[in-house]
Design a protein around this motif. Structure first.
Motif, PDB file in Angstrom:
ATOM      1  N   ARG A  15       0.993  -1.152   0.066  1.00 15.40           N
ATOM      2  CA  ARG A  15       0.009  -0.172  -0.137  1.00 15.40           C
ATOM      3  C   ARG A  15       0.895   1.305   0.022  1.00 15.40           C
ATOM      4  NH1 ARG A  15      -4.248  -0.905   4.710  1.00 15.40           N
ATOM      5  NH2 ARG A  15      -3.267   1.040   5.216  1.00 15.40           N
ATOM      6  N   LEU A  16       0.453   2.151  -0.658  1.00 14.58           N
ATOM      7  CA  LEU A  16       0.988   3.592  -0.544  1.00 14.58           C
ATOM      8  C   LEU A  16       1.232   4.077   0.773  1.00 14.58           C
ATOM      9  CD1 LEU A  16      -0.486   5.551  -3.561  1.00 14.58           C
ATOM     10  CD2 LEU A  16       1.545   3.918  -3.765  1.00 14.58           C
ATOM     11  N   ARG A  17       2.405   4.636   1.044  1.00 11.94           N
ATOM     12  CA  ARG A  17       2.854   5.068   2.354  1.00 11.94           C
ATOM     13  C   ARG A  17       3.098   3.997   3.340  1.00 11.94           C
ATOM     14  NH1 ARG A  17      -1.272  10.114   1.880  1.00 11.94           N
ATOM     15  NH2 ARG A  17      -0.088  11.328   0.696  1.00 11.94           N
ATOM     16  N   ASP A  43       5.309   4.982  -4.303  1.00 13.83           N
ATOM     17  CA  ASP A  43       4.476   4.473  -5.311  1.00 13.83           C
ATOM     18  C   ASP A  43       4.568   3.042  -5.745  1.00 13.83           C
ATOM     19  OD1 ASP A  43       2.713   4.318  -7.512  1.00 13.83           O
ATOM     20  OD2 ASP A  43       3.498   6.084  -8.829  1.00 13.83           O
ATOM     21  N   LYS A  54       9.325  -0.233  -7.371  1.00 13.60           N
ATOM     22  CA  LYS A  54       8.580   0.693  -6.686  1.00 13.60           C
ATOM     23  C   LYS A  54       9.410   1.743  -6.165  1.00 13.60           C
ATOM     24  CE  LYS A  54       8.504  -2.566  -2.746  1.00 13.60           C
ATOM     25  NZ  LYS A  54       7.928  -3.753  -3.300  1.00 13.60           N
TER      26      LYS A  54
END
Length: 143
Positions: A15-17, A43, A54
């Motif tokens: 997941r982002l973050r 990202d 990523k």
């Protein structure tokens, strides 16, 4: 060199973050254990849209390249790539990239090396992440 532990790979899309940690040897072997650098998933693909990489928001040292990128459970989610300094563009220091664990697992499989998948677990403390990184990360130097 034989590590105490082996890597468990997480091939699911992060997941982002999500928080991540890079384990590396930025001091060229002066320390007997890897140094952890903390950051986040910025990202799930590169700036050019390559989904094999990523983008990380993290500021590692150049010699951390090749080190594992761990999630908060200690599973390997990728490998830190070296920065490309050959072009005319210079990215901010906290923009770095990692090869996805899926790519690493596929390459190892082609070479006949079996891998271990990460089990579902709760996040662990930074101390436990340090222990996991120390048990499975070794310094490799070429002369």
């Amino acid at each position: 060199l034989t590590p105490i532990d082996i890597a468990a790979f997480e091939t699911a899309i992060p997941r982002l973050r999500d928080d991540v940690v890079v384990a590396g040897y930025p001091f060229g072997g002066v320390l007997t254990a890897p140094t952890l650098t903390f950051g986040q998933i910025a990202d799930i693909r590169s700036l050019t849209g390559d989904d094999r990489l990523k983008r990380l928001s993290i500021t590692p040292q150049p010699s951390d390249a090749g080190g594992p990128v761990l999630d908060q459970r200690g599973a390997v989610t990728g490998m830190l790539m070296p920065r490309d300094m050959s072009g005319a563009q210079v990215l901010p220091p906290d923009v770095n990239f990692a090869v996805n664990a899926e790519q690493i697992v596929a390459l190892l499989g082609l070479q006949g090396v079996s891998t271990q998948s990460a089990e579902v677990a709760d996040p662990v403390s930074p101390v436990a992440l340090n222990r996991k990184a120390t048990d499975m990360t070794v310094l490799v130097s070429c002369w």
